[in-house]
Design an enzyme around this catalytic site. Sequence first.
Site, PDB file in Angstrom:
ATOM      1  N   ASP A 381       0.832  -1.117  -0.029  1.00  0.00           N
ATOM      2  CA  ASP A 381       0.000  -0.112  -0.179  1.00  0.00           C
ATOM      3  C   ASP A 381       0.845   1.238   0.551  1.00  0.00           C
ATOM      4  O   ASP A 381       0.476   2.042  -0.581  1.00  0.00           O
ATOM      5  CB  ASP A 381      -1.034   0.010   1.036  1.00  0.00           C
ATOM      6  CG  ASP A 381      -2.395   0.019   1.009  1.00  0.00           C
ATOM      7  OD1 ASP A 381      -2.513  -0.179  -0.060  1.00  0.00           O
ATOM      8  OD2 ASP A 381      -3.673   0.272   1.891  1.00  0.00           O
ATOM      9  N   ASP A 434      -8.699  -3.231   1.246  1.00  0.00           N
ATOM     10  CA  ASP A 434      -8.768  -2.079   2.509  1.00  0.00           C
ATOM     11  C   ASP A 434      -9.959  -3.110   3.579  1.00  0.00           C
ATOM     12  O   ASP A 434      -9.321  -3.087   4.607  1.00  0.00           O
ATOM     13  CB  ASP A 434      -8.626  -0.879   3.022  1.00  0.00           C
ATOM     14  CG  ASP A 434      -7.752  -0.157   1.514  1.00  0.00           C
ATOM     15  OD1 ASP A 434      -6.717  -1.096   1.389  1.00  0.00           O
ATOM     16  OD2 ASP A 434      -8.041   0.489   1.204  1.00  0.00           O
TER      17      ASP A 434
END
Length: 536
Positions: A381, A434
């Site tokens: 990420d 997520d």
Amino acid sequence: MEINRGVLIVVLIVVSSAGLGLAGDIVHQDDVAPKRPGCANNFVLVKVPTWINGLEDNEYVGVGARFGPTLESKEKHANHTRLALADPPDCCSKPRNQLTGEVILVHRGNCSFTMKANVAEEAGASAILIINNQTELFKMVCESDADVDIKIPALMLPQDAGSRLEKYISNNTMVSVALYSPKRPAVDIAEVFLWLMAVGTILCASYWSAWTAREVAIEQDKLLKDASEEILEVRGAGSSGFVDINTMSAILFVVAASCFLVMLYKLMSFWFVEVLVVLFCIGGVEGLQTCLVTLLSWCFQRFAESFIKVPFFGAVSHLTLAVCPFCITFAVVWAVYRRISFAWIGQDILGIALIITVLQIVRVPNLKVGTVLLGCAFLYDIFWVFVSKWWFHESVMIVVARGDKSGEDGIPMLLKIPRIYDPWGGYSVIGFGDIILPGLLVAFSLRYDWLTKKTLRAGYFIWAMTAYGLGLLVTYVALNLMDGHGQPALLYIVPFILGTFITLGKKRGDLKTLWTRGEPERPCPHVQLQPLEQRE
């Protein structure tokens, strides 16, 4: 549930790793363009509503210059001012027409932006609108030796908007405009609902996963009492619907996700998004069907337990056959009408069903695998949101999530809610990754609690769920502090979750069990089989 379903969903996880952010930034920080006194404005988006012969017409969006005064933030304070064409059109020399406070519309080129603004100000204009030579907007900076003591606002309009306004004025139509740059609210209620959706999705998926694990455990207990071949066959069939992740597959997942993300970035176009829509619909149909069949089987148990053989699919329950057409129709209708204003509802329904199904099928067996998976996702990420800017000159993750160059409003692998009180509109979004990646470890915690007979307070689930909620909340705080610039949610969520597990595990003395064994293994009964010649 067959193993090929699990493989399909795992593939879709690779497709679904997009970051969390807003639909677009209204404040653009730029450390490359030089700043100095009189030339230090941020590049902010500006709304330009228009009136044609006194009637309200289209609203355009431009970008403010590095120089000049800042604009009003509220529409009611912005003055309606008549728009005039520059003569000459480039406004590089004194206009032939005398201005008395009008906003002047000029073409880009032949001289610097600051020179155009100075000429317009000297001619009596109240503001200057510069028409770009392409449909995109361009950041207007100051030259090193330019006179930046400019007292009128300057902004750039895209080529299509400027040409349209120019055509109206050329036809002797009275055009007036207002210039203002509204600020986004500190918190929009869309973020609250998106937070509830993400937390609620993991909550539902965790309880479903734990309930299934407990049913398997009860079935294994029966094996200890009645170890017959028939039960063993049932046990084998019942356990084939789950995919346990190991350390190597966790690492390979992040590598595969990175490769797929780069492919998305390089091939992003209208046709490629259409392919993603098809993949999303396939996964959404599978997820919605699985969730509906599970829920309806409580009321229609007889149809859920009666099967019919279907070519290529094998034995399928009558309830699945009844539900499947509805799920396919739902996904097709969403795909066809996905550009209408309320299509996000269908996208969220399909997305939540897909996420819940993934968290039911794919499982983390212990904390070691969960730590490797989330640790790699944490680095993934950060790299693709922040570090990728050094190589690609833009954030790869944010570009893919927004669906730039595709003509679409973002890729479909997102949960999104329209920003209700935001004057700029847009959506608050969160990527499937997520939710799915932290959700795997949260679901593991509840299975562990149930199988070890821990109470809610003495277990790990309530703390893991709280850690996820707090991590996501901190993400939204960072998102708003950064003026809407996309943030890697796992940057905040992963430390909260892993820190909670490690801290509680050390304090309670069962970290080693969580790390290596995880879910307690139940002994498989020894079955003594008779020789073939002695069987009936």
